[in-house]
Scaffold this motif. Structure first.
Motif, mmCIF file in Angstrom:
data_model
loop_
_atom_site.group_PDB
_atom_site.id
_atom_site.type_symbol
_atom_site.label_atom_id
_atom_site.label_comp_id
_atom_site.label_asym_id
_atom_site.label_seq_id
_atom_site.Cartn_x
_atom_site.Cartn_y
_atom_site.Cartn_z
ATOM 1 N N ARG A 159 64.203 -17.660 46.461
ATOM 2 C CA ARG A 159 63.692 -17.186 47.554
ATOM 3 C C ARG A 159 64.711 -16.405 48.783
ATOM 4 N NH1 ARG A 159 60.321 -15.935 46.483
ATOM 5 N NH2 ARG A 159 58.726 -17.087 46.665
ATOM 6 N N TRP A 179 58.191 -13.249 54.801
ATOM 7 C CA TRP A 179 57.918 -14.375 54.239
ATOM 8 C C TRP A 179 58.071 -15.752 54.971
ATOM 9 C CZ3 TRP A 179 61.974 -18.666 53.779
ATOM 10 C CH2 TRP A 179 60.863 -19.316 52.869
ATOM 11 N N SER A 204 58.348 -25.402 42.597
ATOM 12 C CA SER A 204 57.561 -23.644 42.298
ATOM 13 C C SER A 204 57.077 -23.970 40.793
ATOM 14 C CB SER A 204 58.073 -23.134 43.234
ATOM 15 O OG SER A 204 56.715 -21.924 42.664
ATOM 16 N N ARG A 261 54.968 -18.565 56.316
ATOM 17 C CA ARG A 261 54.862 -20.122 55.065
ATOM 18 C C ARG A 261 55.246 -20.683 56.592
ATOM 19 N NH1 ARG A 261 54.323 -17.766 51.131
ATOM 20 N NH2 ARG A 261 55.182 -18.563 49.758
ATOM 21 N N ILE A 300 56.923 -27.689 48.742
ATOM 22 C CA ILE A 300 58.022 -26.548 47.791
ATOM 23 C C ILE A 300 58.682 -28.315 47.514
ATOM 24 C CG2 ILE A 300 59.436 -25.444 47.656
ATOM 25 C CD1 ILE A 300 57.338 -24.160 47.119
ATOM 26 N N HIS A 323 70.436 -19.609 46.003
ATOM 27 C CA HIS A 323 69.888 -19.363 47.431
ATOM 28 C C HIS A 323 71.299 -18.295 48.524
ATOM 29 C CE1 HIS A 323 65.650 -20.354 47.420
ATOM 30 N NE2 HIS A 323 65.942 -22.163 47.125
ATOM 31 N N ALA A 376 62.686 -21.927 38.490
ATOM 32 C CA ALA A 376 63.735 -22.534 39.188
ATOM 33 C C ALA A 376 63.836 -23.227 40.119
ATOM 34 C CB ALA A 376 64.918 -21.672 38.352
ATOM 35 N N PRO A 431 60.844 -15.481 38.575
ATOM 36 C CA PRO A 431 61.353 -15.254 39.560
ATOM 37 C C PRO A 431 62.647 -14.960 40.618
ATOM 38 C CG PRO A 431 59.964 -16.414 40.832
ATOM 39 C CD PRO A 431 59.964 -16.593 39.211
ATOM 40 N N LEU A 474 66.861 -35.572 48.233
ATOM 41 C CA LEU A 474 67.276 -35.460 49.257
ATOM 42 C C LEU A 474 65.973 -36.564 49.774
ATOM 43 C CD1 LEU A 474 66.689 -31.579 49.735
ATOM 44 C CD2 LEU A 474 68.711 -32.895 50.485
ATOM 45 N N ARG A 478 51.895 -20.923 47.353
ATOM 46 C CA ARG A 478 52.250 -21.370 46.316
ATOM 47 C C ARG A 478 52.089 -23.042 46.252
ATOM 48 N NH1 ARG A 478 54.667 -16.695 45.790
ATOM 49 N NH2 ARG A 478 55.924 -16.562 44.086
HETATM 50 C C1 HEC Z 1 68.298 -23.205 40.854
HETATM 51 C C2 HEC Z 1 67.892 -22.628 41.816
HETATM 52 C C3 HEC Z 1 67.948 -22.837 42.846
HETATM 53 C C4 HEC Z 1 67.904 -24.390 43.755
HETATM 54 C C5 HEC Z 1 69.061 -25.274 43.446
HETATM 55 C C6 HEC Z 1 67.269 -23.839 44.710
HETATM 56 N N1 HEC Z 1 66.149 -23.200 44.569
HETATM 57 FE FE1 HEC Z 1 64.525 -22.566 46.031
HETATM 58 N N2 HEC Z 1 63.675 -21.438 44.914
HETATM 59 C C7 HEC Z 1 64.467 -21.046 43.582
HETATM 60 C C8 HEC Z 1 63.753 -19.581 42.875
HETATM 61 C C9 HEC Z 1 63.708 -19.400 41.447
HETATM 62 C C10 HEC Z 1 62.694 -19.267 43.849
HETATM 63 C C11 HEC Z 1 61.008 -18.861 43.743
HETATM 64 C C12 HEC Z 1 60.720 -19.977 43.204
HETATM 65 C C13 HEC Z 1 59.069 -18.571 43.448
HETATM 66 O O1 HEC Z 1 58.943 -17.911 43.909
HETATM 67 O O2 HEC Z 1 58.381 -19.702 43.365
HETATM 68 C C14 HEC Z 1 62.705 -20.697 45.627
HETATM 69 C C15 HEC Z 1 62.062 -20.821 46.439
HETATM 70 C C16 HEC Z 1 62.471 -21.560 47.336
HETATM 71 C C17 HEC Z 1 61.442 -21.435 48.450
HETATM 72 C C18 HEC Z 1 60.144 -20.548 48.631
HETATM 73 C C19 HEC Z 1 59.284 -21.377 47.974
HETATM 74 C C20 HEC Z 1 57.961 -20.393 48.865
HETATM 75 O O3 HEC Z 1 56.598 -21.417 49.608
HETATM 76 O O4 HEC Z 1 58.058 -19.282 48.986
HETATM 77 C C21 HEC Z 1 62.611 -22.556 49.668
HETATM 78 C C22 HEC Z 1 61.389 -22.795 51.108
HETATM 79 C C23 HEC Z 1 63.136 -23.039 48.749
HETATM 80 N N3 HEC Z 1 63.674 -22.183 47.628
HETATM 81 C C24 HEC Z 1 64.646 -24.220 49.052
HETATM 82 C C25 HEC Z 1 65.271 -24.346 48.869
HETATM 83 C C26 HEC Z 1 66.061 -25.930 49.272
HETATM 84 C C27 HEC Z 1 65.918 -26.017 50.347
HETATM 85 C C28 HEC Z 1 67.349 -25.627 47.970
HETATM 86 C C29 HEC Z 1 68.043 -26.789 48.213
HETATM 87 C C30 HEC Z 1 67.850 -28.453 47.934
HETATM 88 C C31 HEC Z 1 66.667 -25.258 47.191
HETATM 89 N N4 HEC Z 1 65.730 -23.704 47.554
HETATM 90 C C32 HEC Z 1 67.071 -24.990 45.372
HETATM 91 C C33 HEC Z 1 65.591 -21.048 43.196
HETATM 92 C C34 HEC Z 1 66.430 -22.346 43.752
#
Ligand code: HEC
Length: 150
Positions: free
Chosen positions: A95, A102, A119, A106, A114, A73, A123, A92, A132, A33
């Motif tokens: 994750r 995966w 991303s 990473r 990220i 998640h 979303a 998408p 944070l 990413r």
């Molecule tokens: C609104 C929904 C949503 C919330 C809330 C959310 N995420 Fe995500 N997250 C996603 C989605 C959708 C992806 C996939 C993005 C992609 O494929 O590039 C993702 C991907 C990621 C990834 C993977 C990126 C990679 O390099 O592959 C990480 C790490 C991550 N989230 C951490 C977090 C953390 C920690 C939190 C809370 C602080 C959080 N996410 C909150 C939807 C969310």
């Protein structure tokens, strides 16, 4: 006049072949990413906090509490939080943190990037600095890593 029906059929076939992006070992999931120009430097960054039970517990509280990572998640880290209406997310799926391929692909620096940048086109929004602090982000990442442990 040209008959576009064969073209529509071909397009439908192509779409049907796209697998859900949360599947393990999906090349789309493993694709970096972080932009190519930054990735070498970003991959060198390591988590300054140790993986102690106390830090992981602080990360869990943020994940389930004010950082609401759990909503997307999932409490089990598998990427389908209870708040997600099927079909409501554009782009998408969140994750799946239990995906070992995966986790191995990473570095900590990429995960931190990220949380700072999000991303694009998905979303996954940026969480630093509005939700944070950097220290809290490193705590939450210790918890994210714990999903990859047996
Ligand atoms: C609104 C929904 C949503 C919330 C809330 C959310 N995420 Fe995500 N997250 C996603 C989605 C959708 C992806 C996939 C993005 C992609 O494929 O590039 C993702 C991907 C990621 C990834 C993977 C990126 C990679 O390099 O592959 C990480 C790490 C991550 N989230 C951490 C977090 C953390 C920690 C939190 C809370 C602080 C959080 N996410 C909150 C939807 C969310």
């Amino acid at each position: 006049m040209t008959d576009i029906r064969p073209m529509l059929c071909a397009a439908a076939l192509l779409l049907a072949n796209v697998p859900p992006s949360s599947w393990s070992a999906d090349p789309e999931v493993l694709r970096p990413r972080v932009p190519a120009a930054e990735i070498d430097a970003v991959r060198q960054i390591t988590n300054p906090l140790p993986a102690t039970p106390g830090i992981i517990e602080q990360g869990r509280r943020l994940f389930e509490g004010k950082a609401f990572c759990r909503a997307c998640h999932g409490a089990d880290g598998k990427g389908l939080g209870g708040d997600i209406e099927p079909g409501s997310l554009k782009g998408p799926l969140p994750r799946n943190f239990t995906d070992k391929d995966w986790q191995a692909a990473r570095t900590d620096g990429e995960l931190f990037w990220i949380l700072k940048n999000g991303s694009k086109g998905t979303a996954m929004a940026p969480f630093i600095p509005l939700v944070l602090t950097e220290e809290e982000a490193w705590q939450v990442l210790r918890y994210v890593r714990s999903f990859g442990q047996p």
